[in-house]
Design a protein around this motif. Structure first.
Motif, PDB file in Angstrom:
ATOM      1  N   VAL A  40       0.970  -1.288   0.054  1.00 24.64           N
ATOM      2  CA  VAL A  40       0.066  -0.023  -0.018  1.00 24.64           C
ATOM      3  C   VAL A  40       0.943   1.261   0.183  1.00 24.64           C
ATOM      4  CG1 VAL A  40      -1.798  -1.073   1.084  1.00 24.64           C
ATOM      5  CG2 VAL A  40      -0.313   0.009   2.490  1.00 24.64           C
ATOM      6  N   ALA A  41       0.544   2.270  -0.613  1.00 24.56           N
ATOM      7  CA  ALA A  41       1.162   3.684  -0.749  1.00 24.56           C
ATOM      8  C   ALA A  41       0.254   4.691  -0.266  1.00 24.56           C
ATOM      9  CB  ALA A  41       1.695   3.764  -2.075  1.00 24.56           C
ATOM     10  N   ARG A  51      -5.563  16.519   1.151  1.00 27.33           N
ATOM     11  CA  ARG A  51      -5.970  15.005   1.620  1.00 27.33           C
ATOM     12  C   ARG A  51      -5.011  13.953   1.373  1.00 27.33           C
ATOM     13  NH1 ARG A  51     -10.501  13.571  -1.845  1.00 27.33           N
ATOM     14  NH2 ARG A  51      -9.355  14.768  -3.462  1.00 27.33           N
ATOM     15  N   THR A  52      -4.992  12.972   2.285  1.00 29.41           N
ATOM     16  CA  THR A  52      -3.866  11.979   1.842  1.00 29.41           C
ATOM     17  C   THR A  52      -4.649  10.552   1.757  1.00 29.41           C
ATOM     18  OG1 THR A  52      -2.005  12.901   3.254  1.00 29.41           O
ATOM     19  CG2 THR A  52      -1.893  10.479   2.920  1.00 29.41           C
ATOM     20  N   ARG A  53      -4.448   9.899   0.782  1.00 29.66           N
ATOM     21  CA  ARG A  53      -5.349   8.673   0.395  1.00 29.66           C
ATOM     22  C   ARG A  53      -4.409   7.584   0.299  1.00 29.66           C
ATOM     23  NH1 ARG A  53      -9.431   8.634  -4.255  1.00 29.66           N
ATOM     24  NH2 ARG A  53      -9.941   6.787  -3.365  1.00 29.66           N
ATOM     25  N   VAL A  54      -4.895   6.494   0.664  1.00 32.29           N
ATOM     26  CA  VAL A  54      -4.170   4.988   0.727  1.00 32.29           C
ATOM     27  C   VAL A  54      -4.578   4.395  -0.632  1.00 32.29           C
ATOM     28  CG1 VAL A  54      -3.589   2.792   2.077  1.00 32.29           C
ATOM     29  CG2 VAL A  54      -4.010   5.154   3.233  1.00 32.29           C
ATOM     30  N   ASN A 238       9.698  -3.797   2.647  1.00 34.38           N
ATOM     31  CA  ASN A 238      10.327  -2.557   2.563  1.00 34.38           C
ATOM     32  C   ASN A 238       9.220  -1.633   2.795  1.00 34.38           C
ATOM     33  OD1 ASN A 238      12.901  -3.176   0.494  1.00 34.38           O
ATOM     34  ND2 ASN A 238      11.077  -4.296  -0.271  1.00 34.38           N
ATOM     35  N   THR A 239       9.806  -0.459   3.508  1.00 34.85           N
ATOM     36  CA  THR A 239       8.913   0.549   4.116  1.00 34.85           C
ATOM     37  C   THR A 239       9.627   1.830   4.022  1.00 34.85           C
ATOM     38  OG1 THR A 239       8.349  -0.907   5.847  1.00 34.85           O
ATOM     39  CG2 THR A 239       7.996   1.515   6.327  1.00 34.85           C
ATOM     40  N   VAL A 240       8.585   2.559   3.418  1.00 30.21           N
ATOM     41  CA  VAL A 240       9.257   4.362   3.224  1.00 30.21           C
ATOM     42  C   VAL A 240       8.278   5.315   3.841  1.00 30.21           C
ATOM     43  CG1 VAL A 240       9.837   5.890   1.342  1.00 30.21           C
ATOM     44  CG2 VAL A 240      10.177   3.522   0.922  1.00 30.21           C
ATOM     45  N   ALA A 265       4.717   4.327   2.071  1.00 34.81           N
ATOM     46  CA  ALA A 265       4.685   2.929   1.534  1.00 34.81           C
ATOM     47  C   ALA A 265       5.100   2.040   2.189  1.00 34.81           C
ATOM     48  CB  ALA A 265       5.098   3.059   0.102  1.00 34.81           C
ATOM     49  N   VAL A 266       4.519   0.628   2.226  1.00 35.29           N
ATOM     50  CA  VAL A 266       4.935  -0.825   2.747  1.00 35.29           C
ATOM     51  C   VAL A 266       4.632  -1.759   1.704  1.00 35.29           C
ATOM     52  CG1 VAL A 266       4.686  -2.271   4.656  1.00 35.29           C
ATOM     53  CG2 VAL A 266       4.345   0.190   5.111  1.00 35.29           C
TER      54      VAL A 266
END
Length: 272
Positions: A40-41, A51-54, A238-240, A265-266
């Protein structure tokens, strides 16, 4: 993906993918590496949205021993190394921006806040990059994005620096956990800033925005921290996490609702 926060994130996600092509410990003796992944990002529907969306994130990356690659993140092209220098040239796609909210996989490409602004068309791009590693774990880079059609979208240039601040090896001496910090700033020619942050007289007549004509220059900066964990020879997590900040004329644009925004992102990848 380029008209949203995923543009900035794409460069960050490419670091572990590029490393796989150089350090293949998956048992693949041919030197060719296919990486698939999902996760997911999180990002803004467009650069400047409040806004922030996943959204779902899909990773497909095929790197050949001769330097050619095909990737959802890096495009279709060729890359190689010469000592401390690395370089690549690829054909990519810069996504469109809609003036209405979208759903599904295309949801990070538009907003109702832009109603009346019209659609920014997507374009094919030439993606050129050059990297230099002055020290192990340190990477300096410059990357250009030049539209091949819809030239009114304008070209951009990204300057970046990343450094590994932590590494832990497994029993075989292979990196199992790595933590890196990254910085990037983006420059755009006048056509790019006008397309993404400007408001023409015609657009002003259709919307509540005032007419706005930005100049070319630096329009964005990002800072990030990434953590990569190797589960085994094939699986990685990976995680960012990062933040982006609008700069200069872009920050003063009437279409920008917030100057700073989080991104992250993960995702899990499998290589063979």
């Amino acid at each position: 993906m380029q008209s949203s926060t995923l543009l900035a994130m794409a460069g960050l996600l490419c670091f572990p993918l590029s490393a796989l092509a150089v350090d293949d410990s998956s048992g693949n003796t041919s030197g060719n590496v296919l990486t698939v992944g999902a996760g997911v990002a999180a990002g803004s529907p467009y650069a400047g949205d409040d806004r922030t969306r996943v959204m779902p994130l899909i990773v497909l990356d095929y790197s050949m021993a001769n330097g050619f690659f095909a990737s959802t993140m890096r495009g279709l092209g060729y890359g190689s190394q010469a000592g401390a220098f690395s370089y690549s040239a690829a054909l990519g796609y810069r996504g469109e921006r809609a003036d209405h909210k979208r759903s599904g996989l295309r949801g990070l490409a538009g907003s109702d806040y832009l109603k009346g602004m019209g659609k920014v068309e997507g374009n094919a791009s030439a993606l050129l990059s050059l990297g230099y590693s002055p020290l192990p774990g340190v990477q300096l880079s410059v990357a250009g994005d030049i539209p091949l059609n819809h030239r009114e979208n304008g070209a951009t240039l990204q300057l970046g620096a990343s450094g590994q601040v932590y590494s832990r090896n497994d029993s075989r001496g292979m990196p199992q956990d790595t933590v890196s910090l990254g910085l990037q700033t983006s420059w755009g020619e006048k056509k790019y800033l006008q397309t993404m942050y400007g408001v023409t007289a015609a657009q002003a007549a259709r919307t509540a925005f005032r007419q706005y004509t930005p100049k070319g220059g630096f329009y964005e900066a990002q800072a990030s921290v990434s953590w990569g964990h190797r589960i085994d020879a094939r699986w990685r997590v990976n995680t960012v996490l990062g933040v982006e900040r609008r700069l200069g004329d872009a920050a003063n644009s009437p279409v920008v609702q917030r100057k700073s925004a989080p991104m992250g992102a993960v995702y899990v990848t499998y290589s063979y």
